[in-house]
Design an enzyme around this catalytic site. Sequence first.
Site, PDB file in Angstrom:
ATOM      1  N   ASN A  65       0.855  -1.181   0.000  1.00 49.07           N
ATOM      2  CA  ASN A  65       0.000   0.000   0.000  1.00 49.07           C
ATOM      3  C   ASN A  65       0.895   1.236   0.000  1.00 49.07           C
ATOM      4  OD1 ASN A  65      -2.444   1.543   0.293  1.00 49.07           O
ATOM      5  ND2 ASN A  65      -1.925   1.829   2.459  1.00 49.07           N
ATOM      6  N   HIS A 113       0.926   5.237   1.330  1.00 48.76           N
ATOM      7  CA  HIS A 113       0.219   6.132   2.246  1.00 48.76           C
ATOM      8  C   HIS A 113       0.860   7.521   2.179  1.00 48.76           C
ATOM      9  CE1 HIS A 113      -2.232   7.280   5.628  1.00 48.76           C
ATOM     10  NE2 HIS A 113      -1.163   7.835   6.175  1.00 48.76           N
ATOM     11  N   ASP A 128      -0.768  -5.592   6.384  1.00 47.09           N
ATOM     12  CA  ASP A 128      -1.180  -6.636   7.328  1.00 47.09           C
ATOM     13  C   ASP A 128      -2.635  -6.361   7.710  1.00 47.09           C
ATOM     14  OD1 ASP A 128      -1.090  -4.552   9.116  1.00 47.09           O
ATOM     15  OD2 ASP A 128       0.671  -5.283  10.209  1.00 47.09           O
ATOM     16  N   GLY A 183      -3.892  -4.643  10.047  1.00 52.66           N
ATOM     17  CA  GLY A 183      -4.184  -3.344  10.647  1.00 52.66           C
ATOM     18  C   GLY A 183      -4.365  -2.241   9.615  1.00 52.66           C
TER      19      GLY A 183
HETATM   20  C1  GRF Z   1      -2.490   8.677  -2.941  1.00 55.78           C
HETATM   21  O1  GRF Z   1      -2.115   9.896  -2.385  1.00 55.78           O
HETATM   22  C2  GRF Z   1      -2.189   7.544  -2.000  1.00 55.78           C
HETATM   23  O2  GRF Z   1      -1.140   7.802  -1.125  1.00 55.78           O
HETATM   24  C3  GRF Z   1      -3.466   7.422  -1.222  1.00 55.78           C
HETATM   25  O3  GRF Z   1      -4.489   7.697  -2.142  1.00 55.78           O
HETATM   26  C4  GRF Z   1      -3.996   8.559  -3.156  1.00 55.78           C
HETATM   27  C5  GRF Z   1      -4.348   7.934  -4.477  1.00 55.78           C
HETATM   28  O4  GRF Z   1      -4.109   8.814  -5.539  1.00 55.78           O
HETATM   29  N1  GRF Z   1      -3.555   6.097  -0.620  1.00 55.78           N
HETATM   30  P1  GRF Z   1      -4.260   8.333  -7.049  1.00 55.78           P
HETATM   31  O5  GRF Z   1      -5.657   7.722  -7.204  1.00 55.78           O
HETATM   32  O6  GRF Z   1      -3.186   7.343  -7.327  1.00 55.78           O
HETATM   33  O7  GRF Z   1      -4.131   9.587  -7.864  1.00 55.78           O
END
Ligand code: GRF
Length: 209
Positions: free
Chosen positions: A112, A114, A146, A148
Amino acid sequence: MQAEETINIAVLASGSGTNLEAIAQAIDDGEVPARIALVLSDNPDAFALERAQRRGIDTALVRLGDFPDRPSYDRAIAETLLEAGIDLVVLAGYMKLVGPEFVEAFRGRIMNIHPALLPSFPGEHGVRDALDHGVKVTGVTVHFVDEGLDTGPIIVQEAVPVEEGDDEETLHNRIHLAEYRAYPRAITLFAEGRLVIDGRKVRVLPELD
Ligand code: GRF
């Protein structure tokens, strides 16, 4: 590079899909030894689906509302990904917490991204929460998933400065630019077989000549 193989990845996205675009571009540029075999969304209006279609990438729409409960939804996603021969699942703006059955089916093979430096500011509003807290530096984290919420072992982080006068949009735009570097990097490390999960830590093996 240790493994010459090209891995099959699935990108799961609920929204705009600019990370999907950046990953696809990095693959096209020969920077990432991977192939996007599938883009899966829970949202029929996700622009990510259109981006995938424009690039000729297979898409799947799996909607929570079409299933009697959350475990059967997660099982359906896991089955779709297993049938597509996916080696690595890449969450890119996928707005659902992945369920335990899905995590179990792909343990150590779900990433993922973030928009904050975890473990600070987990959850849906990482950019806004960092801004409201008044930090001077925030950033991007790519981590394994995971059970969480944004808690899994960290693979790649990049710092992004908060500038005077930033609002959520200007800061998120700057964070996005770091994301477009961090995600291809993390996927490449995985594809090269250089990521070893050791408890909470991810060891990054050196590149072989
Ligand atoms: C990104 O900033 C990512 O970190 C977060 O959601 C956003 C998705 O942006 N989880 P995009 O759809 O890839 O433009």
